[in-house]
Each structure stands twice: as C-alpha cells, then as structure tokens.
Enzyme design. Structure first.
Site, short mmCIF file in Angstrom:
data_model
loop_
_atom_site.label_atom_id
_atom_site.label_comp_id
_atom_site.label_asym_id
_atom_site.label_seq_id
_atom_site.Cartn_x
_atom_site.Cartn_y
_atom_site.Cartn_z
N SER A 198 0.85 -1.19 0.00
CA SER A 198 0.00 0.00 0.00
C SER A 198 0.88 1.25 0.00
O SER A 198 1.83 1.33 0.79
CB SER A 198 -0.89 -0.01 1.24
OG SER A 198 -1.55 1.23 1.36
N GLY A 199 0.54 2.22 -0.85
CA GLY A 199 1.36 3.42 -0.99
C GLY A 199 1.47 4.26 0.28
O GLY A 199 2.56 4.71 0.65
N CYS A 324 -13.58 1.24 20.22
CA CYS A 324 -14.06 2.49 19.59
C CYS A 324 -13.04 3.32 18.82
O CYS A 324 -13.35 3.84 17.77
CB CYS A 324 -14.72 3.43 20.60
SG CYS A 324 -16.12 2.66 21.38
N1 PLP Z 1 -3.07 -4.60 5.39
C1 PLP Z 1 -2.45 -4.09 6.47
C2 PLP Z 1 -1.55 -4.96 7.27
C3 PLP Z 1 -2.65 -2.75 6.82
O1 PLP Z 1 -2.04 -2.25 7.90
C4 PLP Z 1 -3.52 -1.97 6.02
C5 PLP Z 1 -3.80 -0.56 6.40
O2 PLP Z 1 -3.83 -0.23 7.58
C6 PLP Z 1 -4.13 -2.55 4.91
C7 PLP Z 1 -3.88 -3.87 4.62
C8 PLP Z 1 -5.04 -1.77 4.02
O3 PLP Z 1 -4.33 -0.88 3.21
P1 PLP Z 1 -5.12 0.35 2.52
O4 PLP Z 1 -5.38 1.34 3.60
O5 PLP Z 1 -4.18 0.86 1.47
O6 PLP Z 1 -6.36 -0.21 1.93
#
Ligand code: PLP
Length: 385
Positions: A198-199, A324
């Site tokens: 993820s960017g 929460c």
């Molecule tokens: N996977 C993990 C381990 C993450 O920490 C996150 C985001 O917090 C994601 C997936 C999801 O990424 P995105 O926010 O780019 O959808």
C-alpha cells in the site's frame, strides 16, 4: 505546536520528493496512458518507470507488478483470484491477526460456503508453522498470511511459511503492507505467489497499491473492463499516485538501511523509557522479531482511549487497541488472539515511527506519558491504583 506524529502504521506523511514527482500529472501532463497519441504515451512510459522502481524494492520483475487502488484491493484481489483459478478447492487458511482487508473478506467468503481456517498465534503474536502445515489440505486454494502485523509489528516467518505452503501445493499470498519499505523483502528468495503493498504506508499518497503476482501464477482479475495493466486490473490508471509510489519505493530502497537503524534506536529509547517510567507497562508482541518502527505497550488498569485523548491534548498522535478508537466496537482482535488480558488490551497504545520521527518527539512522550498514566490510574475503574 506542530503535531508529534507517532501513528505511522496508520498512515505516513508524503515525502516532498514524492509530491514533486507527482505534481505535473495533476496539471499539464493529464494524458490518458491508453491513448494512441504521443501526449498520452508519455504518461504510459512514466507508469512503466514506476513499475520498475516498485519491482526493484522487492527484487521482482516489472511485469509482476499490478497497480491497484489500495492495500485492501490488493488483498481482496489476491483471495478472489486464488478462488477463481481453483474452482474445485473450497478452503482458505489465514490467521486470527490479519488486517480486516483479509479477515473480513474471508468472512464474506465463508458466507458463500468456503471453509476458512484461522490459525492461532502464541502469546508473543507468533505463528506455529508446524500447526500451519497440518491445517493445509488438498482442498486448500489459498494460504494468506501477513508479513508483519500492523498493531504489534510482529514479523511472521514468511520464508519458511511460503516453502511449507508451496510444498503442499496451495497458492500463497502475503499482506506485506506494513513490511515493505521497513524491512528488506526479496521475492526471489521467498516463494510467495502474491504480495500486497500500500502506498500510504511508505510515504506515497493514499489510494494507490500494488499486487505482486509471480510470473506463471494463474491469475483472475477482480476489476473487469478495459485492458489496463495487461488486462489484470481494469480502470484508467491513477497516474500521479502511481508515479508517487514509484518515487517512494526508490527512496525506500536507497535509504532503508540507514533510516531504519535510526528509527529502531528511537523506538527502543521510547519503549525502554516508558517501561522504566510507567509501572505495570508491558510490550505486546515478539520483541526479537518485530518491525523497527513499532511498539505496542499495555498500560494496565487504564483506558487506552483516555491515554490517546490526553496525548492528543499535547498534539501527540498515537493509536490504541481498545474499543471504539479504531471505529470498531470491539477491542483489538490481535491482542485478544495473543491472549493479552482484558485489562491490558484496554490499556494498549501503539506508537509507530517513521523517517520523520525526531529525538524531541520521543523526549516529549517520555515526559508526558508517566504523568498521564499516573493520573488516569488514580481515576481507573479497574481497581489497581
Ligand atoms: N493490510 C495491512 C496490514 C494494513 O495495515 C492496512 C492498512 O492499515 C491494509 C492492509 C489496508 O491498506 P489500505 O489502507 O491501502 O487499503
């Protein structure tokens, strides 16, 4: 006062060089990369440069990189693809501590009749690879196991896991959203079939991600439409963000070693200082196999949300595993899976650093936190003062 930002596992600041690289693609260079003309074609070449930069960070080939809209899309696509290309197999193996992008997708698949095995973790948040091996059957289409945990930073033994999964004949996907850019990853050494990035966790913008798909892996696209990404992910490309992600990967590759050495020193000073100055504080997770930027600490008998609110008064940004705060009504599923006691889950705080973290920020937290904990304990409904 400027914010003290210790919530980098939630998102990171976009690096100035990344913004600079992106800017022309919001303005004059607005061509569609699929167009036949030269004006559009120049954006298409830039996407290919970005693809190369991403591939170099994980030692992949550029053709193995598919740009997506986020880590969540990458995770969902990997799972969906594995199920589509293996229509006869109805079983997925994952862990209890995955991000909701994997966990909730698996729950949805369970409602469509798939069997899901959620592997437990031990009290350090670690996986037992022997138990994992026995969970994989001839009916297993996919094993999806995260590289590093977003709440605790615990790193799973992904190389060993990938080898086990491949020896059993299933597809292997890893959600490496928190690991990429923080620790070296080499997909030539690890037989992973698919890997998510993820960017916005690596100083690129929000709303761009990558799914690495190993050459030769059977793949079925999730978004269907035009021929973008060689037919593997339809939709006109988010050019500026893709170019930003390419730049962020280039910077991560060139500076990861020295940056993470510095980040780890700061994290350890923060963690050791808090453990010394706050009674009944404990680190959650395997301290020996952890991301260099993350600490998750439970301050027993205090509400994590109350700690966050008090930190917020000093413009200190962190997050908590208690109810929460994360928009969910449930206490952290990760800490519950690790068997962390109720009173400690509710008092847990995650502090996550980045290349922008500074000594003065750590000093401020070390100054404020002991007072906050002491005052909150005096008000605590949980008994111990
Ligand atoms: N996977 C993990 C381990 C993450 O920490 C996150 C985001 O917090 C994601 C997936 C999801 O990424 P995105 O926010 O780019 O959808």
């Amino acid at each position: 006062m400027k914010e003290v930002y210790l919530d980098n596992n939630a998102t990171t600041r976009v690096t100035d060089e990344v913004i600079e690289a992106m800017l022309p693609y919001f303005g004059t260079l607005y061509g569609n990369p699929s167009s036949m003309h030269t004006f559009g074609g120049q954006t298409s070449r830039k996407i290919e440069d970005a693809r190369e930069s991403v591939s170099e960070l994980i030692n992949a080939e550029p053709g193995e990189i598919i740009f997506t809209s986020c880590g969540t899309e990458s995770d969902n696509t990997a799972i969906m693809s594995a199920l589509h290309v293996n229509p006869g197999k109805r079983h997925i193996v994952t862990t209890r501590v995955e991000h909701p992008a994997v966990l909730n997708f698996c729950k949805t698949m369970a409602r469509s009749g798939y069997e899901i095995t959620y592997m437990p973790v031990n009290k350090l948040g670690q996986l037992n690879t022997g138990e994992l091996e026995s969970a994989i059957t001839d009916n297993t289409a996919l094993v999806s196991i995260m590289y590093a945990n977003n709440e605790t930073g615990v790193i799973f033994p992904i190389e060993e896991t990938a080898k086990i999964v491949k020896s059993k004949g299933a597809l292997f996907h890893t959600d490496a959203v928190q690991a990429v850019g923080k620790i070296p990853i080499d997909v030539r050494k690890i037989p992973v079939d698919m890997l998510s990035i993820s960017g916005h966790k690596i100083h690129a913008p929000k709303g761009v991600g990558v799914l690495y798909v190993r050459k030769g892996t059977r793949f079925s696209p999730y978004l269907i439409g035009g021929h973008q990404e060689k037919g593997r992910r339809a939709g006109t490309e988010n050019i500026a963000s893709i170019i930003g992600l390419g730049k962020a990967c280039e910077l991560a590759k060139n500076h990861m070693r020295e940056e993470n050495t510095k980040i780890k020193i700061l994290r350890d000073r923060l963690e050791d200082g808090l453990l010394k100055s706050c009674p009944d504080a404990k680190v959650n997770g395997d301290r020996d196999r952890r991301l260099p930027n993350t600490t998750n600490i439970s301050f027993e008998y205090v509400e994590g949300e109350a700690i966050l609110l008090r930190l917020n008064e000093d413009n200190i940004c962190a997050s908590s595993g208690s109810a929460c705060t994360s928009g969910s009504l449930e206490p952290s599923h990760v800490l519950r899976a690790m068997g962390v006691p109720f009173t400690a889950i509710h008092g847990s705080v995650r502090l996550s650093l980045s290349r922008y973290s500074k000594d003065e920020e750590i000093d401020l937290v070390l100054e404020k936190m002991p007072k906050i904990i002491k005052q909150l304990r005096e008000l605590s409904p949980y008994g111990k003062k």
